[in-house]
Design an enzyme around this catalytic site. Structure first.
Site, PDB file in Angstrom:
ATOM      1  N   GLU A 308       7.814  16.485  -3.621  1.00 39.65           N
ATOM      2  CA  GLU A 308       8.970  16.890  -2.820  1.00 39.65           C
ATOM      3  C   GLU A 308       9.037  16.175  -1.474  1.00 39.65           C
ATOM      4  O   GLU A 308      10.130  15.844  -1.002  1.00 39.65           O
ATOM      5  CB  GLU A 308       8.950  18.413  -2.594  1.00 39.65           C
ATOM      6  CG  GLU A 308       8.923  19.250  -3.848  1.00 39.65           C
ATOM      7  CD  GLU A 308      10.156  19.069  -4.709  1.00 39.65           C
ATOM      8  OE1 GLU A 308      11.251  18.912  -4.154  1.00 39.65           O
ATOM      9  OE2 GLU A 308      10.005  19.050  -5.937  1.00 39.65           O
ATOM     10  N   GLU A 330      14.520  16.774   6.438  1.00 46.06           N
ATOM     11  CA  GLU A 330      15.192  15.967   5.440  1.00 46.06           C
ATOM     12  C   GLU A 330      15.516  14.588   6.000  1.00 46.06           C
ATOM     13  O   GLU A 330      15.964  14.460   7.148  1.00 46.06           O
ATOM     14  CB  GLU A 330      16.471  16.668   4.980  1.00 46.06           C
ATOM     15  CG  GLU A 330      17.175  15.990   3.847  1.00 46.06           C
ATOM     16  CD  GLU A 330      18.344  16.809   3.323  1.00 46.06           C
ATOM     17  OE1 GLU A 330      19.111  16.262   2.536  1.00 46.06           O
ATOM     18  OE2 GLU A 330      18.460  17.989   3.703  1.00 46.06           O
TER      19      GLU A 330
END
Length: 566
Positions: A308, A330
């Site tokens: 991830e 992110e």
């Protein structure tokens, strides 16, 4: 894959979407994992989808479209939908002439509001108020009033008499001599139906006292933050589960396994995240091997960390399995950027009302892009996670940066690990054996092992095909290396991949109902026939079975005329 769990209050039931896929809007961006309804079919975004990248666009090759068809409207099973509330759908009266009045014809996809009335096949229907309002705009095959397979979830039939604002005045009749009125046995006809707080508490306790919910409650139990803040490496006062982790992984191990990590992912932050959830690497009183379960949990969690948030760079000076936790925010986002994953901040939708978003000084909504080891995203995840960590939704809705900069960057990942995502079980319960597949699971090739944890995290994208996709192969490689480093025995029979695995469904052993919703049933014990109760459902609502008092809050919300007595 970001953690986009549709979670509520103390329960992040980490689900990416609300239970019904929203109607596709060609003006919107959709992040990977989003599900939409288009022409009666359900599609899931494989990666970021830009405006006008329609699910229906014709392409020569599957990699030319960000969308993947996951359910067809004709004959296929749609995404999980709320189970029908009445045992038998309400059947409107026989066809009648078109009602008089200026009522718009029902049109699929129209964004109706609660209370809107439409005309469909010579009958009038009212869009129900509450959390089901978005379904009024859903696919016609499911929600067209009177004809869709689940129309009664979104609409209610109304007669012209119900809409008549001018009551008919009856003919005068002789007035009898007044006689004393007896006291009504139940005051609900005059001042609202009455329920005692003790009744509400007793009902809540009885409906959440089964073995399945009790096991989940134990798994999601938390430690007070004041004690979490006291956790430091090798402290004598550290909780037992932290000491177990320290016995397996010391700070040197942490630095070796994650040498490229962002500086916010400290060893102490990891220990604090573990401390917050005593069941993670906790004790078992039934003979299960707590240390073996802990080692396997760590190897599983670290493998998914690395997929991830890893570097995935072949030319670095460490192998890819040791490139985890590189990203704390992110990619491409920072704390001053606007417009990040805040479409559900709209105060006109129930998610925005339940988890009201924080704002910048100029009034623009804060951005809820992915942060932390599981990339927590969206206000409807930040708010419930905040409630679970601090007892209020406001903390992380106002300061989402805390999910990147504090021990919450790893606690959000442990949180995801121990919480179920109905119909999926939690990864903890897969690993420690609490979850045992039933016949429906076995028919879907869902069996205990590392592969089924990939199905839990990102099964819609990575699982179910005839071959293992690249992401799943990465996870298997990372898991194998972490397992070897942490001395985890991996049986030759353990299913490591997820090819051929179908998704979890409502008939599986993990399909636990964990949210409170209005009980639409009829009761013979109340003057107006209303149930004055809530029931457990699988789809997300503002009320969860894991927050004490939410049953009563659900009753108050859905039956505003009820009177709660002490």
């Amino acid at each position: 894959m970001k953690l986009k769990t549709v979670i509520s209050a103390i329960c992040i039931a980490v689900s990416s979407q609300a239970i019904s896929a929203e109607l596709y809007d060609n003006h919107k961006n959709y992040p990977g994992g989003s599900q939409v309804s288009f022409n009666g079919n359900i599609y899931e975004a494989k990666w970021w989808a830009n405006p006008d990248q329609s699910p229906g666009a014709k392409v020569a090759n599957p990699w030319e479209t960000p969308w993947e068809l996951i359910a067809e409207g004709d004959g296929a099973t749609p995404p999980p939908e709320p189970e029908p509330q009445p045992e038998e759908p309400v059947t409107p009266p026989a066809p009648t002439p078109a009602p008089e009045g200026d009522y718009a014809n029902y049109a699929e996809g129209t964004r109706y509001q609660g209370g809107d009335i439409v005309l469909h096949e010579n009958k009038l229907y009212r869009c129900k108020s509450g959390v089901t309002v978005p379904w009024c705009a859903g696919a016609a095959w499911a929600y067209a009033p009177g004809t869709g397979t689940a129309w009664f979830e979104a609409w209610e039939w109304v007669s012209e008499a119900d809409l008549n604002d001018d009551p008919v005045t009856p003919e005068p009749t002789p007035t009898p001599e007044p006689t004393p009125e007896p006291e009504p046995e139940n005051p609900s006809t005059t001042d609202g139906y009455r329920i005692s707080q003790a009744q509400l508490d007793a009902t809540e306790a009885s409906l959440t006292d089964g073995p399945v919910l009790s096991a989940v409650k134990e798994a999601i139990r938390t430690l007070d933050n004041a004690l979490v803040e006291q956790v430091t490496p090798l402290a004598d006062t550290n909780p037992d589960n932290v000491k177990r982790v320290e016995g397996i992984i010391n700070e040197a191990d942490w630095n070796y396994m994650f040498p490229k990590r962002a500086p916010e992912y400290t060893y102490r932050h990891f220990l604090q995240a573990v401390a917050k959830f005593p069941a993670f690497c906790g004790n078992y009183d039934d003979g299960r091997d707590a240390e073996a379960i802990c080692r396997k949990s760590l190897a599983t969690m670290f493998a998914h960390f690395t997929q991830e948030t890893g570097g995935h760079t072949a030319h670095w000076d460490v192998p890819q399995w040791r490139q985890g936790l590189v990203h704390v925010r992110e990619m491409g986002w920072n704390e001053q950027m606007r417009g990040g994953y805040n479409g559900e901040c709209n105060p006109d939708v129930w998610q925005g009302q339940t988890w009201p978003c924080g704002t910048f000084a100029n009034g623009e909504f804060k951005s809820y892009f992915g942060r932390g080891a599981k990339q927590l995203s969206y206000n409807y995840n930040y708010g419930p996670f905040s409630d679970a960590m601090f007892g209020t939704v406001r903390t992380l809705l106002d300061k989402p940066e805390l999910v990147a900069d504090t021990w919450l960057n790893l606690a959000s990942a442990v949180f995801f690990f121990v919480y179920p995502q109905p119909p999926k079980p939690s990864m903890l319960h897969v690993i420690d054996g609490t979850w045992q597949p039933n016949n429906s699971d076995l028919a879907n090739n869902l069996t205990p092992g590392f592969g089924v944890t990939t199905q839990i995290i990102n099964g819609g994208v990575e699982c179910g095909g005839t071959v293992e996709v690249a992401q799943s192969l990465n996870r298997i490689d990372y898991y194998s290396n972490f397992a070897q480093y942490l001395e985890v025995r991996v049986p030759a029979t353990e299913i490591l991949g997820c090819k051929g695995m179908k998704q979890f469904d409502a008939a599986g052993a993990g399909a636990t109902n964990i949210y409170w919703e209005k009980d639409w049933g009829w009761s013979a014990d109340t003057p107006d026939g209303a149930a004055y109760a809530c029931k457990l459902v699988s789809y997300q609502t503002p009320f969860t079975a894991f927050k004490a008092g939410d049953y009563g809050r659900c009753v108050r919300k859905n039956f505003p005329d009820v009177q709660i007595t002490e």
